[in-house]
Design an enzyme around this catalytic site. Structure first.
Site, PDB file in Angstrom:
ATOM      1  N   ASN A  40     -13.168   3.894   6.962  1.00 58.95           N
ATOM      2  CA  ASN A  40     -11.809   3.451   6.702  1.00 58.95           C
ATOM      3  C   ASN A  40     -11.700   1.945   6.920  1.00 58.95           C
ATOM      4  O   ASN A  40     -12.372   1.362   7.773  1.00 58.95           O
ATOM      5  CB  ASN A  40     -10.780   4.229   7.521  1.00 58.95           C
ATOM      6  N   GLU A  42      -8.605  -0.729   7.258  1.00 67.12           N
ATOM      7  CA  GLU A  42      -7.154  -0.880   7.383  1.00 67.12           C
ATOM      8  C   GLU A  42      -6.682  -2.241   6.890  1.00 67.12           C
ATOM      9  O   GLU A  42      -7.455  -3.197   6.801  1.00 67.12           O
ATOM     10  CB  GLU A  42      -6.737  -0.683   8.838  1.00 67.12           C
ATOM     11  N   ASN A  43      -5.404  -2.282   6.581  1.00 67.37           N
ATOM     12  CA  ASN A  43      -4.753  -3.483   6.092  1.00 67.37           C
ATOM     13  C   ASN A  43      -3.385  -3.551   6.769  1.00 67.37           C
ATOM     14  O   ASN A  43      -2.768  -2.510   7.013  1.00 67.37           O
ATOM     15  CB  ASN A  43      -4.605  -3.372   4.567  1.00 67.37           C
ATOM     16  N   ASN A  45      -0.666  -4.190   5.545  1.00 69.53           N
ATOM     17  CA  ASN A  45       0.204  -3.399   4.689  1.00 69.53           C
ATOM     18  C   ASN A  45      -0.451  -2.025   4.610  1.00 69.53           C
ATOM     19  O   ASN A  45      -1.334  -1.804   3.804  1.00 69.53           O
ATOM     20  CB  ASN A  45       0.307  -4.052   3.310  1.00 69.53           C
ATOM     21  N   TYR A  46      -0.047  -1.113   5.458  1.00 69.76           N
ATOM     22  CA  TYR A  46      -0.750   0.156   5.632  1.00 69.76           C
ATOM     23  C   TYR A  46      -1.048   0.880   4.321  1.00 69.76           C
ATOM     24  O   TYR A  46      -2.066   1.533   4.187  1.00 69.76           O
ATOM     25  CB  TYR A  46       0.025   1.087   6.565  1.00 69.76           C
ATOM     26  N   GLU A  53     -13.234   8.579   2.842  1.00 66.19           N
ATOM     27  CA  GLU A  53     -13.651   9.468   1.759  1.00 66.19           C
ATOM     28  C   GLU A  53     -13.568   8.766   0.409  1.00 66.19           C
ATOM     29  O   GLU A  53     -14.476   8.879  -0.416  1.00 66.19           O
ATOM     30  CB  GLU A  53     -12.775  10.731   1.734  1.00 66.19           C
ATOM     31  N   CYS A  84      -7.191  13.513   3.744  1.00 65.18           N
ATOM     32  CA  CYS A  84      -5.750  13.547   3.474  1.00 65.18           C
ATOM     33  C   CYS A  84      -5.510  14.077   2.057  1.00 65.18           C
ATOM     34  O   CYS A  84      -6.445  14.278   1.282  1.00 65.18           O
ATOM     35  CB  CYS A  84      -5.156  12.147   3.634  1.00 65.18           C
ATOM     36  N   CYS A  87      -7.024  11.911  -0.756  1.00 67.92           N
ATOM     37  CA  CYS A  87      -8.477  12.052  -0.862  1.00 67.92           C
ATOM     38  C   CYS A  87      -8.854  13.422  -1.428  1.00 67.92           C
ATOM     39  O   CYS A  87      -9.800  13.539  -2.207  1.00 67.92           O
ATOM     40  CB  CYS A  87      -9.130  11.812   0.490  1.00 67.92           C
TER      41      CYS A  87
END
Length: 129
Positions: A40, A42-43, A45-46, A53, A84, A87
């Site tokens: 993963n 992250e950013n 801006n979620y 995946e 999720c 994905c």
């Protein structure tokens, strides 16, 4: 231990997670036995964050793979994390409902099928493809 699950665990090392500190790694095995991994990313801006995946699938697809055997997912918490919904839908583009997904749990890995995790999915056939 299953080599695919170990590859997912190893992929967590590359995760960029300054906000959640929740590392996720994934490994997908192609029909020819090649394994691609993802973590993963992250950013701030979620909604622009990338899931492990989808990173693994994208790497495989960009290299020409369209047929997959199974997926393994692990998290730093070893809490049985599953892909999720987004994905799962991406997996459904390339895999049928019997596609196995191994999820890393503290006690023992748990295996699901894509159909169990995403019943009544949107398919190419629904779009007339």
């Amino acid at each position: 231990m299953d080599e695919l699950l170990q590859a997912a665990r190893d992929a967590m090392d590359d995760a960029y997670v300054p906000y959640s500190e929740y590392r996720v790694g994934a490994a997908i095995e192609t029909a020819d036995g090649t394994v691609y991994t993802g973590c993963n990313i992250e950013n701030a801006n979620y909604s622009n964050s990338l899931h492990a995946e989808e990173v693994a699938i994208a790497d495989a697809v960009k290299r020409g793979h369209r047929s997959f055997e199974r997926l393994a997912v692990s998290s730093s918490e070893r809490d049985g994390v599953t892909p999720c919904g987004m994905c799962r839908q991406t997996l459904a583009e390339f895999c049928d409902e019997s596609f196995p997904i191994v999820c890393d749990d503290a006690d023992e890995p748990v295996e699901y099928t894509l159909g169990e995790l995403l019943p009544n999915t949107i398919t190419k056939e629904m779009l007339g493809q």
